[in-house]
Scaffold this active site. Sequence first.
Site, PDB file in Angstrom:
ATOM      1  N   LYS A  16       0.830  -1.220   0.000  1.00  0.00           N
ATOM      2  CA  LYS A  16       0.000   0.000   0.000  1.00  0.00           C
ATOM      3  C   LYS A  16       0.859   1.263   0.000  1.00  0.00           C
ATOM      4  CE  LYS A  16      -2.160  -1.054   3.869  1.00  0.00           C
ATOM      5  NZ  LYS A  16      -1.691  -2.412   4.247  1.00  0.00           N
ATOM      6  N   ARG A  89      -9.233   0.678   9.437  1.00  0.00           N
ATOM      7  CA  ARG A  89      -8.836  -0.699   9.707  1.00  0.00           C
ATOM      8  C   ARG A  89      -9.867  -1.426  10.568  1.00  0.00           C
ATOM      9  NH1 ARG A  89      -2.858   0.104   9.025  1.00  0.00           N
ATOM     10  NH2 ARG A  89      -1.874  -1.888   9.346  1.00  0.00           N
ATOM     11  N   ARG A 128      11.662  -5.839   3.931  1.00  0.00           N
ATOM     12  CA  ARG A 128      11.404  -4.400   3.790  1.00  0.00           C
ATOM     13  C   ARG A 128      12.390  -3.554   4.591  1.00  0.00           C
ATOM     14  NH1 ARG A 128       5.502  -2.126   4.780  1.00  0.00           N
ATOM     15  NH2 ARG A 128       5.696  -3.007   6.852  1.00  0.00           N
ATOM     16  N   ARG A 161      11.824  -1.929  10.327  1.00  0.00           N
ATOM     17  CA  ARG A 161      10.842  -1.582  11.367  1.00  0.00           C
ATOM     18  C   ARG A 161      10.778  -2.684  12.420  1.00  0.00           C
ATOM     19  NH1 ARG A 161       5.542  -0.037   7.957  1.00  0.00           N
ATOM     20  NH2 ARG A 161       4.678  -1.333   9.607  1.00  0.00           N
ATOM     21  N   ARG A 172       0.373  -9.395  13.108  1.00  0.00           N
ATOM     22  CA  ARG A 172      -0.253  -8.375  12.248  1.00  0.00           C
ATOM     23  C   ARG A 172      -1.143  -9.018  11.190  1.00  0.00           C
ATOM     24  NH1 ARG A 172       4.828  -5.593  10.197  1.00  0.00           N
ATOM     25  NH2 ARG A 172       3.460  -4.335   8.906  1.00  0.00           N
TER      26      ARG A 172
END
Length: 227
Positions: A16, A89, A128, A161, A172
């Site tokens: 996203k 969300r 990532r 992160r 998650r």
Amino acid sequence: MGGVRLVLFGAPGVGKGTLAEMIKSEYKVPHISTGDMFRELVKERTEAGRIVSEYMNEGKLVPDDIVIGVLRDNMKDDEKGFILDGFPRTRKQAEALQSMLDGKRISLDAVINFEAPAEVLAERLSGRRQCRDCRAIYHIKNMPPKKSGICDICGGELYQRDDDRREVVVVRLKVYEEETAELIDYYRRKDLLKSVDASNDPETTFKEVKTALIGSLRVAGNSNSDG
Ligand code: ADP
């Protein structure tokens, strides 16, 4: 009339944030990421930041009241268009967004639902890296920076992160299924949902986004008289 008003929807790791930046360049509207807002808040080392970081580091959702308050403060110019990334969300957040937009007599053009298999999500999250300064996103294999560990755009330091650690990723993805995925039906019923295959590279996905939006933006560009 203002620019496009989009919600980008999908599981963690689906891309996203990357796509939001591409859509932002194309349509010249702000990219509003609740995740990025919270990461900024955490940096400030205030009490609010400390509370938010506890939820984020465990992979849990930040409570709705906090999220909605922060979003409201950051959407003052929403008539000009926006790309919402990571919000809503939960059902409560979706309803809060609806009432904010109703209050301004504006509506969403589309909700883009990015879809990719679970193994692709896990691989993307674990590789990532993000720039500490400008927040640009990289992937150690799929989108490596020119110089390892350094942002191509601003020269900032790239980091992983805390919530991209494997044990947090599992939480998650579960939280997404249990608390967020039901919004797919919510937006389908409002006839706003556009599903896009996000399992390929960002450029391919971006082309699909533009194709998916053709009908929605034409309607958005007209002052529709019969709706
Ligand atoms: P991703 O979509 O990859 O999970 P984000 O950067 O959007 O990453 O979100 C990171 C974390 O920030 C979430 O796991 C959650 O703790 C918090 N967060 C972001 N947006 C919201 C939201 N709308 N509601 C609740 N928590 C949120």
